[in-house]
Write an enzyme that holds these catalytic residues in place. Structure first.
Site, PDB file in Angstrom:
ATOM      1  N   GLY A  87       0.837  -1.195   0.000  1.00  0.00           N
ATOM      2  CA  GLY A  87       0.000   0.000   0.000  1.00  0.00           C
ATOM      3  C   GLY A  87       0.873   1.247   0.000  1.00  0.00           C
ATOM      4  N   THR A  88       1.969   1.181   0.721  1.00  0.00           N
ATOM      5  CA  THR A  88       2.885   2.331   0.781  1.00  0.00           C
ATOM      6  C   THR A  88       3.391   2.678  -0.615  1.00  0.00           C
ATOM      7  OG1 THR A  88       3.575   1.704   2.991  1.00  0.00           O
ATOM      8  CG2 THR A  88       5.085   3.123   1.772  1.00  0.00           C
ATOM      9  N   ASN A 173      -7.011   5.186   9.758  1.00  0.00           N
ATOM     10  CA  ASN A 173      -6.495   3.932  10.310  1.00  0.00           C
ATOM     11  C   ASN A 173      -6.411   3.920  11.833  1.00  0.00           C
ATOM     12  OD1 ASN A 173      -4.458   5.866   9.190  1.00  0.00           O
ATOM     13  ND2 ASN A 173      -3.110   4.707  10.538  1.00  0.00           N
ATOM     14  N   HIS A 223      -2.427  -7.233   2.928  1.00  0.00           N
ATOM     15  CA  HIS A 223      -2.383  -7.809   4.277  1.00  0.00           C
ATOM     16  C   HIS A 223      -3.422  -7.238   5.233  1.00  0.00           C
ATOM     17  CE1 HIS A 223       0.053  -4.687   6.571  1.00  0.00           C
ATOM     18  NE2 HIS A 223       0.178  -4.259   5.349  1.00  0.00           N
ATOM     19  N   THR A 259       9.308  -7.518 -11.799  1.00  0.00           N
ATOM     20  CA  THR A 259       8.704  -8.833 -12.057  1.00  0.00           C
ATOM     21  C   THR A 259       7.542  -9.063 -11.105  1.00  0.00           C
ATOM     22  OG1 THR A 259      10.833  -9.660 -12.794  1.00  0.00           O
ATOM     23  CG2 THR A 259       9.190 -11.313 -12.165  1.00  0.00           C
ATOM     24  N   CYS A 346       6.979   4.986  19.459  1.00  0.00           N
ATOM     25  CA  CYS A 346       7.778   5.009  20.681  1.00  0.00           C
ATOM     26  C   CYS A 346       9.196   4.727  20.241  1.00  0.00           C
ATOM     27  CB  CYS A 346       7.265   3.944  21.635  1.00  0.00           C
ATOM     28  SG  CYS A 346       8.313   3.611  23.046  1.00  0.00           S
TER      29      CYS A 346
END
Ligand code: PLP
Length: 407
Positions: A87-88, A173, A223, A259, A346
């Site tokens: 997605g990134t 999100n 995912h 590919t 963090c």
């Protein structure tokens, strides 16, 4: 420092994740059985989908069948699906690819309009274009429920329509709020401005159709829907021009070289079909479970605050436990076998508040005292029972730890 220490202790104490109660499905959700079996089967097959011989043609057939399945699940045509490695990557391709193409058409089109609650996979490529390529950005504000201020967006477009693209996420999100995309698209299209949406969290959770919304580009990721990690897609409207980010073998209509990962693509096709076919059933179950989780957490910790909006993703429950550090809560819960998320980073031992919660107007202290529980299609009421059985004690401990560290 305590943040790093707690994390190290928790790593040592809780290496056995097999027994954990997983309430972090918005981070990643398990592969469905059918998707996993399809991927395993395909891993045993040989073939580069670009090769012309029989093995290549077989691989190509698998890819094209998956592409059809993905297209049907998102309400697009197969030719509009550009497969990516995440997605990134799809977000980077949308933001940079559209920006470069639009300023090539007209150098004055250097403005980008986005929201202050985007995922970093949208925010950071935009900021990169500002820092390195002369782009100007306007981050549109949201209200205290993380709803986009559409009037502000419309006014920004009207003020100066020389805009390369508008990118507004489908659903947030962290707190799950769904965004008013219909109005965004209407306002942008009035001036021929392309609209991209990051639908990574929304796809498979709420009904969506690329075509019906008349979107120009939309990101999905494997995912988050029961498909594999490391596969995603950018849905690109037919005839919309994008400058590629990755150059090479010219795959994916020259928009994204590399590919093709046939096993992951086949599994994504399976997961996308399941997500679309079972959407209502899964969503209703998650809504029910979330209601139960929210009510029971609030019963255990009456001064906790549930964040977000009514128009939200079915599986996200987000709370502020004032007086407790979110990272401490996360790690204390983890030590009890409950996995959740703060949405903040963090890093280097310093907990940082989430930009989304700050954009919603939360104080830094409250933002740092927040935690997300997210459900998936495999979640059960036993997961809720497990959380409820420990949340009261964990919040109490985290609050005490906070008081001690202030002394
Ligand atoms: N966009 C949103 C809204 C997300 O939640 C995520 C992942 O958390 C991404 C983009 C990144 O997707 P990927 O993990 O496939 O790179």
């Amino acid at each position: 420092m305590w943040c790093r220490k707690l994390r190290q202790e928790s790593w040592r104490a809780n290496l056995d994740v097999a027994m954990s109660t997983y309430l972090d499905h918005a981070a990643t959700t398990p592969m469905s059985d059918a998707a996993r079996l399809a991927m395993i089967d395909e891993l045993g097959n040989l073939g580069n989908a670009s090769s012309l011989h029989a093995s290549g043609r077989r691989s190509r057939k698998v890819v094209e069948e998956a592409r059809e399945a993905i297209a049907s699940a998102v309400g697009a045509t197969p030719g509009e699906i550009v497969l990516t490695g995440s997605g990134t990557e799809a977000n980077n391709l949308a933001v940079k690819g559209l920006y470069w193409k639009r300023i090539q058409e007209d150098p004055a089109n250097n403005r980008i309009i986005s929201s202050s609650i985007e995922h970093h996979a949208v925010m950071d490529p935009i900021q990169w274009l500002v820092d390195h390529e002369g782009a100007e950005v306007t981050w549109i504000s949201v209200n205290d429920r993380a709803q986009l201020n559409v009037e502000e967006l419309v006014a920004e477009i009207e003020r100066d329509p020389k805009v390369a693209l508008v990118s507004i996420m489908f659903a947030n999100n962290e707190v799950g709020t769904l965004q008013p995309l219909v109005r965004v698209i209407e306002a942008a299209h009035k001036y021929g401005i392309p609209v991209h949406t990051d639908a990574v969290q929304a796809f498979g959770k709420v009904p969506l159709s690329f075509k019906e919304l008349d979107l120009d580009a939309m990101t999905i990721s494997g995912h988050k829907i029961g498909g594999p990690l490391g596969i995603g897609a950018l849905i690109v409207k037919k005839n919309l021009k994008l400058t590629p980010v990755l150059h090479g073998g010219g795959q994916e209509r020259d928009i994204r070289s590399g590919t093709l990962d046939t096993p992951a693509i086949r599994a994504l096709g399976v997961a996308a079909t399941e997500a679309a076919e079972q959407l209502t059933e899964r969503a209703l179950r998650m809504v029910e479970l979330r209601r139960e989780l929210t009510a029971r957490v609030l019963a255990e910790v009456p001064d906790a605050r549930a964040n977000g909006d009514e128009l939200t993703l079915p599986g996200i429950a987000h709370f502020t436990f004032a007086g407790a550090e979110g990272d401490a809560l996360l790690l204390l819960l983890d030590a009890q076998g409950i996995e959740s998320s703060t949405g903040s980073a963090c890093s280097a031992g310093v907990p940082r508040p989430s930009h989304v919660l700050l954009a919603m107007g939360m104080s830094e202290v409250d933002a740092r005292a927040s935690l997300r529980f997210s459900l998936g299609f495999s979640s059960t009421s036993q997961d809720v029972d497990a959380l409820v059985s420990v949340i009261g004690g964990v919040v109490e401990r985290a609050r005490k730890a906070g008081q001690v560290s202030k002394r």
